[in-house]
Design a protein around this motif. Structure first.
Motif, PDB file in Angstrom:
ATOM      1  N   SER A 107      28.619  30.418   9.779  1.00  0.00           N
ATOM      2  CA  SER A 107      28.883  30.052  11.168  1.00  0.00           C
ATOM      3  C   SER A 107      29.307  31.272  11.959  1.00  0.00           C
ATOM      4  CB  SER A 107      29.997  29.004  11.250  1.00  0.00           C
ATOM      5  OG  SER A 107      29.569  27.797  10.661  1.00  0.00           O
ATOM      6  N   GLY A 108      28.837  31.336  13.194  1.00  0.00           N
ATOM      7  CA  GLY A 108      29.306  32.389  14.083  1.00  0.00           C
ATOM      8  C   GLY A 108      28.523  33.678  14.001  1.00  0.00           C
ATOM      9  N   GLU A 116      22.154  30.860  16.046  1.00  0.00           N
ATOM     10  CA  GLU A 116      23.508  30.974  15.521  1.00  0.00           C
ATOM     11  C   GLU A 116      23.983  29.592  15.091  1.00  0.00           C
ATOM     12  OE1 GLU A 116      26.293  33.140  18.000  1.00  0.00           O
ATOM     13  OE2 GLU A 116      27.950  31.942  17.230  1.00  0.00           O
ATOM     14  N   VAL A 150      26.808  27.061  14.634  1.00  0.00           N
ATOM     15  CA  VAL A 150      28.071  26.916  15.348  1.00  0.00           C
ATOM     16  C   VAL A 150      29.122  26.225  14.492  1.00  0.00           C
ATOM     17  CG1 VAL A 150      29.163  25.836  17.346  1.00  0.00           C
ATOM     18  CG2 VAL A 150      26.881  26.833  17.564  1.00  0.00           C
ATOM     19  N   GLN A 186      25.552  22.306  13.069  1.00  0.00           N
ATOM     20  CA  GLN A 186      25.186  22.399  14.484  1.00  0.00           C
ATOM     21  C   GLN A 186      24.788  23.841  14.758  1.00  0.00           C
ATOM     22  OE1 GLN A 186      28.328  21.610  17.325  1.00  0.00           O
ATOM     23  NE2 GLN A 186      27.127  22.561  18.967  1.00  0.00           N
ATOM     24  N   PHE A 187      23.690  24.030  15.480  1.00  0.00           N
ATOM     25  CA  PHE A 187      23.269  25.395  15.745  1.00  0.00           C
ATOM     26  C   PHE A 187      22.668  25.503  17.137  1.00  0.00           C
ATOM     27  CE2 PHE A 187      18.625  24.899  15.241  1.00  0.00           C
ATOM     28  CZ  PHE A 187      18.566  23.666  14.581  1.00  0.00           C
ATOM     29  N   MET A 188      22.533  26.733  17.559  1.00  0.00           N
ATOM     30  CA  MET A 188      21.924  26.977  18.858  1.00  0.00           C
ATOM     31  C   MET A 188      20.799  27.983  18.714  1.00  0.00           C
ATOM     32  SD  MET A 188      25.112  29.078  20.481  1.00  0.00           S
ATOM     33  CE  MET A 188      24.322  30.356  21.446  1.00  0.00           C
ATOM     34  N   ASP A 245      20.579  23.391  21.813  1.00  0.00           N
ATOM     35  CA  ASP A 245      21.474  23.055  20.709  1.00  0.00           C
ATOM     36  C   ASP A 245      20.829  21.986  19.857  1.00  0.00           C
ATOM     37  OD1 ASP A 245      24.114  24.453  21.441  1.00  0.00           O
ATOM     38  OD2 ASP A 245      23.525  23.468  23.304  1.00  0.00           O
ATOM     39  N   ALA A 271      30.256  30.021  21.897  1.00  0.00           N
ATOM     40  CA  ALA A 271      29.208  29.596  20.973  1.00  0.00           C
ATOM     41  C   ALA A 271      28.937  28.100  21.089  1.00  0.00           C
ATOM     42  CB  ALA A 271      29.596  29.956  19.548  1.00  0.00           C
ATOM     43  N   GLY A 272      29.961  27.308  20.918  1.00  0.00           N
ATOM     44  CA  GLY A 272      29.718  25.876  20.923  1.00  0.00           C
ATOM     45  C   GLY A 272      30.294  25.172  22.127  1.00  0.00           C
ATOM     46  N   ALA A 287      27.907  23.357  24.515  1.00  0.00           N
ATOM     47  CA  ALA A 287      26.747  22.774  23.837  1.00  0.00           C
ATOM     48  C   ALA A 287      26.299  21.500  24.542  1.00  0.00           C
ATOM     49  CB  ALA A 287      27.080  22.483  22.380  1.00  0.00           C
TER      50      ALA A 287
END
Lengths: 173, 277
Positions: free
Chosen positions: B176-177, B189, B191, B204-206, B215, B244-245, B248
């Motif tokens: 993550s991150g 990335e 999240v 969860q990612f973006m 997202d 980052a999140g 979202a």
């Protein structure tokens, strides 16, 4: 885990079964699936909160569509954000890994969606109910709180506009 | 809207005019308004028009075909959950505008995993439709829309490989991150990582490409692939600072809220759990 069925449970099942149609309705109203799902979410939450206001024996779908339409109207009024339509994010459009559109099962379908998205807001809800849901004019008029002649004329104008847009783009018939 | 002498009872319209009205081929705006007013004033005329309207309608069929994919697309779990898991007397009406701005993802810090607040445990997991969505990342696809930039996260309701290789690889291994280069897809990335009620690992990612950020939430499937449970596009960045999140897409944040059933996994813990996915 299983609970005895009560009237609420039956209604819940019916509501769950209606979600795909509600999404389609909201998609026509909002222009994007993401905004549609926001409307659907708020509508379902309102429906659950006001479940006792639905009268058994009347149409649950009309009731739900009316909630969704009012939610959308309120949301637009409040947010004042008539955002553009970002069909790009439409989940029903397919794209390849390389970022190039590879398959659009029907190019025409996409053009029809784009044409519907360009209709004025007050025509889109009529289109959604009469063309997609196949409500009668009377049923649509009741669901939208409009006089029946107004439903008919809005639909007429919508058909004219669609025909113009689609023939201009060399699609449909 | 000036009524042109159309009193109820006398109907000065021909069937041809009414048919043109129905078909949308009536060019005369004044006549159109007059017919609308007349119908509103006269139920018998409304009936006559409805009788005329019976029959096939190519435009309506084309519109039905065009929106059919929405009807058959899998319903996001978080929408079903609203009806399945919400007691009528505890539901709250959501203010859409407020929800868009106020709903923040809890950061994976010390308080993560504390029951309460916004964390909700799914109660009707079995009821939830299982999704078999593929993630595809598309470039500019169509429409002269203002935001025709590249990199929209596009989900396709198709069977087959569930995620593009680069995204799947990121979900398999990236902590993550950490920003991950997804080649032509942009930058990705992860999240947030957690397990759902069924014990499956979810992330969860973006994906960011150009000015577009999308997202998604994917959970590990039994086949070793990743199934997308929710997705959404972000509203345009309002400031230069990005969390980052934090911003979202609401649909994804809601799905995380619904599904999370473990502590947020970070650091060595996350790495270990990824290995035994």
């Amino acid at each position: 885990m299983t609970r005895p069925m009560n009237p609420d449970d039956t209604t819940r099942q019916a509501l769950i079964a209606l979600i795909p149609r509600l999404r389609r309705f909201a998609r026509v109203l909002t222009g994007t699936i993401a905004d549609a799902d926001d409307v659907v979410q708020a509508s379902l939450e309102k429906a659950m909160l006001n479940l006792d206001q639905w009268q058994p024996g009347t149409r649950l779908d009309s009731w739900l569509f009316r909630i969704a339409r009012n939610t959308w109207v309120d949301d637009r009024r409040r947010a004042h954000n008539s955002k553009g339509h970002d069909d790009i994010g439409e989940m029903i459009d397919l794209a390849g890994d390389d970022g190039v559109a590879v398959v659009e099962a029907s190019n025409e379908a996409r053009m029809v969606r784009a044409a519907v998205d360009r209709l004025p807001a007050e025509q889109r809800d009529v289109v959604a109910l009469v063309m997609l849901e196949e409500f009668s004019y009377r049923e649509a008029a009741d669901a939208l709180d409009l006089p029946i002649g107004t439903v008919m004329s809005r639909l007429s104008r919508a058909k004219a506009a669609l025909a113009k847009m689609l023939t201009a783009e060399g699609s449909v018939q | 809207m000036t009524s042109s002498g159309t009193s109820a009872g006398s109907q000065p319209f021909t069937d041809a005019q009414l048919a043109a009205f129905l078909d949308g081929t009536l060019d005369d705006e004044a006549l159109l308004d007059a017919i609308e007013a007349a119908i509103n004033a006269d139920p018998a005329l409304a009936e006559r028009i409805e009788a005329l309207a019976a029959g096939e309608d190519h435009t309506a069929q084309a519109v039905r075909d065009a929106f059919a994919p929405v009807l058959s697309a899998p319903v996001p779990d978080h929408l079903t959950q609203i009806v399945a898991a919400t007691a009528p007397d505890t539901a709250e009406v959501v203010d859409l505008a407020a929800a868009r701005t106020a709903r923040k993802l809890p950061m994976p810090a010390n308080d993560a995993g504390t029951p309460g607040s916004s964390w909700r445990w799914p109660q009707f997991g079995a009821m939830a439709a299982s999704l078999a969505l593929g993630v595809m990342i598309g470039g500019p696809l169509l429409t002269g829309g203002a935001n025709g930039g590249a990199g929209a996260l596009v989900l396709a309701a198709v069977e087959g490989p569930s995620t593009p290789t680069a995204v799947a690889a990121m979900l398999d291994t990236a902590p993550s991150g950490q920003a991950v280069d997804l080649a032509s897809l942009g930058t990705g990335e992860v999240v947030l990582t957690f397990r759902n009620a069924d014990g499956a690992l979810c992330r969860q990612f973006m994906v960011e490409a150009g000015s577009n950020t999308s997202d998604a939430l994917a959970c590990a499937g039994k086949d070793g692939g990743w199934q997308v449970e929710a997705f959404g596009r972000r509203a345009a960045q309002s400031s230069e600072m990005k969390l980052a999140g934090g911003d979202a897409a609401v649909s994804v944040v809601a799905a995380v809220d619904e599904m999370i059933a473990s502590d947020v996994l970070i650091g060595a813990d996350e790495a270990a759990q990824l290995k035994q996915k």
